[in-house]
Design a protein around this motif. Structure first.
Motif, PDB file in Angstrom:
ATOM      1  N   ASP A  15       0.746  -1.345   0.014  1.00 27.91           N
ATOM      2  CA  ASP A  15      -0.037   0.028   0.093  1.00 27.91           C
ATOM      3  C   ASP A  15       0.843   1.138   0.081  1.00 27.91           C
ATOM      4  O   ASP A  15       0.571   2.156  -0.702  1.00 27.91           O
ATOM      5  N   ALA A  16       1.864   1.214   0.667  1.00 23.68           N
ATOM      6  CA  ALA A  16       2.918   2.456   0.827  1.00 23.68           C
ATOM      7  C   ALA A  16       3.522   2.561  -0.623  1.00 23.68           C
ATOM      8  O   ALA A  16       3.604   3.822  -1.190  1.00 23.68           O
ATOM      9  N   ARG A  17       4.044   1.606  -1.155  1.00 23.68           N
ATOM     10  CA  ARG A  17       4.417   1.555  -2.488  1.00 23.68           C
ATOM     11  C   ARG A  17       3.438   2.225  -3.474  1.00 23.68           C
ATOM     12  O   ARG A  17       3.606   3.236  -4.276  1.00 23.68           O
ATOM     13  N   ASP A  28       4.054  13.857 -12.445  1.00 20.77           N
ATOM     14  CA  ASP A  28       4.733  13.515 -13.527  1.00 20.77           C
ATOM     15  C   ASP A  28       6.117  13.602 -13.237  1.00 20.77           C
ATOM     16  O   ASP A  28       7.122  13.894 -13.912  1.00 20.77           O
ATOM     17  N   GLU A  29       6.399  12.857 -12.073  1.00 23.05           N
ATOM     18  CA  GLU A  29       7.700  12.901 -11.548  1.00 23.05           C
ATOM     19  C   GLU A  29       8.235  11.360 -11.440  1.00 23.05           C
ATOM     20  O   GLU A  29       7.498  10.632 -11.510  1.00 23.05           O
ATOM     21  N   GLU A  30       9.500  11.131 -11.294  1.00 20.07           N
ATOM     22  CA  GLU A  30      10.016   9.800 -11.175  1.00 20.07           C
ATOM     23  C   GLU A  30      10.266   9.665  -9.516  1.00 20.07           C
ATOM     24  O   GLU A  30      11.087  10.499  -8.911  1.00 20.07           O
ATOM     25  N   GLY A  31       9.736   8.707  -8.986  1.00 23.13           N
ATOM     26  CA  GLY A  31      10.012   8.310  -7.440  1.00 23.13           C
ATOM     27  C   GLY A  31       9.874   6.571  -7.364  1.00 23.13           C
ATOM     28  O   GLY A  31       8.875   6.072  -7.634  1.00 23.13           O
ATOM     29  N   GLU A  32      10.752   6.303  -6.681  1.00 29.59           N
ATOM     30  CA  GLU A  32      10.956   4.904  -6.402  1.00 29.59           C
ATOM     31  C   GLU A  32      10.919   4.455  -4.858  1.00 29.59           C
ATOM     32  O   GLU A  32      12.029   4.707  -4.430  1.00 29.59           O
ATOM     33  N   TYR A  33       9.650   4.416  -4.330  1.00 25.84           N
ATOM     34  CA  TYR A  33       9.980   4.043  -3.047  1.00 25.84           C
ATOM     35  C   TYR A  33      10.814   2.880  -2.543  1.00 25.84           C
ATOM     36  O   TYR A  33      11.536   3.165  -1.628  1.00 25.84           O
ATOM     37  N   ASP A  34      10.967   1.703  -3.170  1.00 30.85           N
ATOM     38  CA  ASP A  34      11.734   0.839  -2.655  1.00 30.85           C
ATOM     39  C   ASP A  34      13.231   1.344  -2.609  1.00 30.85           C
ATOM     40  O   ASP A  34      13.992   0.773  -1.528  1.00 30.85           O
ATOM     41  N   GLU A  35      13.811   1.944  -3.615  1.00 34.13           N
ATOM     42  CA  GLU A  35      14.989   2.372  -3.665  1.00 34.13           C
ATOM     43  C   GLU A  35      15.486   3.235  -2.543  1.00 34.13           C
ATOM     44  O   GLU A  35      16.450   3.440  -1.842  1.00 34.13           O
ATOM     45  N   LEU A  36      14.547   4.092  -2.123  1.00 32.58           N
ATOM     46  CA  LEU A  36      14.568   5.148  -0.889  1.00 32.58           C
ATOM     47  C   LEU A  36      14.230   4.860   0.305  1.00 32.58           C
ATOM     48  O   LEU A  36      14.985   5.115   1.281  1.00 32.58           O
ATOM     49  N   TYR A  37      13.202   3.968   0.519  1.00 38.38           N
ATOM     50  CA  TYR A  37      13.005   3.410   1.925  1.00 38.38           C
ATOM     51  C   TYR A  37      12.843   2.084   2.182  1.00 38.38           C
ATOM     52  O   TYR A  37      12.682   1.572   3.360  1.00 38.38           O
ATOM     53  N   GLU A  38      12.968   1.253   1.416  1.00 45.87           N
ATOM     54  CA  GLU A  38      13.048  -0.227   1.296  1.00 45.87           C
ATOM     55  C   GLU A  38      12.080  -0.707   2.548  1.00 45.87           C
ATOM     56  O   GLU A  38      12.580  -1.528   3.296  1.00 45.87           O
ATOM     57  N   LEU A  41       9.522   3.201   5.725  1.00 41.34           N
ATOM     58  CA  LEU A  41       8.279   4.044   6.222  1.00 41.34           C
ATOM     59  C   LEU A  41       6.988   3.825   5.405  1.00 41.34           C
ATOM     60  O   LEU A  41       6.942   3.418   4.059  1.00 41.34           O
ATOM     61  N   CYS A  42       5.916   4.087   5.954  1.00 44.15           N
ATOM     62  CA  CYS A  42       4.542   4.177   5.555  1.00 44.15           C
ATOM     63  C   CYS A  42       4.490   5.240   4.207  1.00 44.15           C
ATOM     64  O   CYS A  42       5.540   6.221   4.144  1.00 44.15           O
ATOM     65  N   GLY A  43       3.498   5.160   3.487  1.00 46.07           N
ATOM     66  CA  GLY A  43       3.411   5.969   2.257  1.00 46.07           C
ATOM     67  C   GLY A  43       3.555   7.443   2.903  1.00 46.07           C
ATOM     68  O   GLY A  43       4.128   8.400   2.115  1.00 46.07           O
ATOM     69  N   SER A  44       2.513   7.684   3.640  1.00 48.42           N
ATOM     70  CA  SER A  44       2.559   9.132   4.112  1.00 48.42           C
ATOM     71  C   SER A  44       3.888   9.817   4.523  1.00 48.42           C
ATOM     72  O   SER A  44       4.211  10.956   4.254  1.00 48.42           O
ATOM     73  N   CYS A  45       4.599   9.251   5.347  1.00 45.63           N
ATOM     74  CA  CYS A  45       5.938   9.621   5.780  1.00 45.63           C
ATOM     75  C   CYS A  45       6.903   9.444   4.698  1.00 45.63           C
ATOM     76  O   CYS A  45       7.747  10.430   4.595  1.00 45.63           O
ATOM     77  N   ALA A  46       6.993   8.411   4.037  1.00 45.11           N
ATOM     78  CA  ALA A  46       8.078   8.534   2.705  1.00 45.11           C
ATOM     79  C   ALA A  46       7.639   9.760   1.919  1.00 45.11           C
ATOM     80  O   ALA A  46       8.572  10.450   1.366  1.00 45.11           O
ATOM     81  N   LEU A  47       6.593  10.097   1.499  1.00 48.12           N
ATOM     82  CA  LEU A  47       6.182  11.237   0.651  1.00 48.12           C
ATOM     83  C   LEU A  47       6.493  12.678   1.313  1.00 48.12           C
ATOM     84  O   LEU A  47       7.358  13.414   0.792  1.00 48.12           O
ATOM     85  N   SER A  48       6.252  12.657   2.755  1.00 51.40           N
ATOM     86  CA  SER A  48       6.656  13.814   3.549  1.00 51.40           C
ATOM     87  C   SER A  48       8.149  13.763   3.467  1.00 51.40           C
ATOM     88  O   SER A  48       8.423  15.094   3.402  1.00 51.40           O
TER      89      SER A  48
END
Length: 78
Positions: A15-17, A28-38, A41-48
């Motif tokens: 769900d966070a991914r 319209d940006e590139e962001g990769e959750y797994d590369e940054l947060y593994e 972090l939950c989705g909200s904290c990762a985005l913040s």
């Protein structure tokens, strides 16, 4: 369920991914959750955290003269 290292809430990594990917796709940006947060972090904290890091980077660019200077932005993020 995984516990977020930032807020301490339980969350589902998939769900966070999805939340992270949806936000970056919408911008319209590139962001990769797994590369940054593994999955740490939950989705909200990762985005913040990503937004905070980007703003700090912009402030550094302003100080270095690579972007139009905005004193309020620099004061807020550095």
């Amino acid at each position: 369920m995984t516990k977020c290292a930032e807020c301490g809430n339980d969350f589902d990594v998939s769900d966070a991914r999805d939340e992270y990917r949806a936000e970056w796709s919408a911008a319209d940006e590139e962001g990769e959750y797994d590369e940054l947060y593994e999955g740490g972090l939950c989705g909200s904290c990762a985005l913040s955290q990503t937004e905070s890091n980007l703003n700090a980077g912009r402030a550094i660019m302003m100080v270095n003269g690579d972007e139009d200077y905005d004193q309020e932005h620099v004061d807020s993020y550095l």
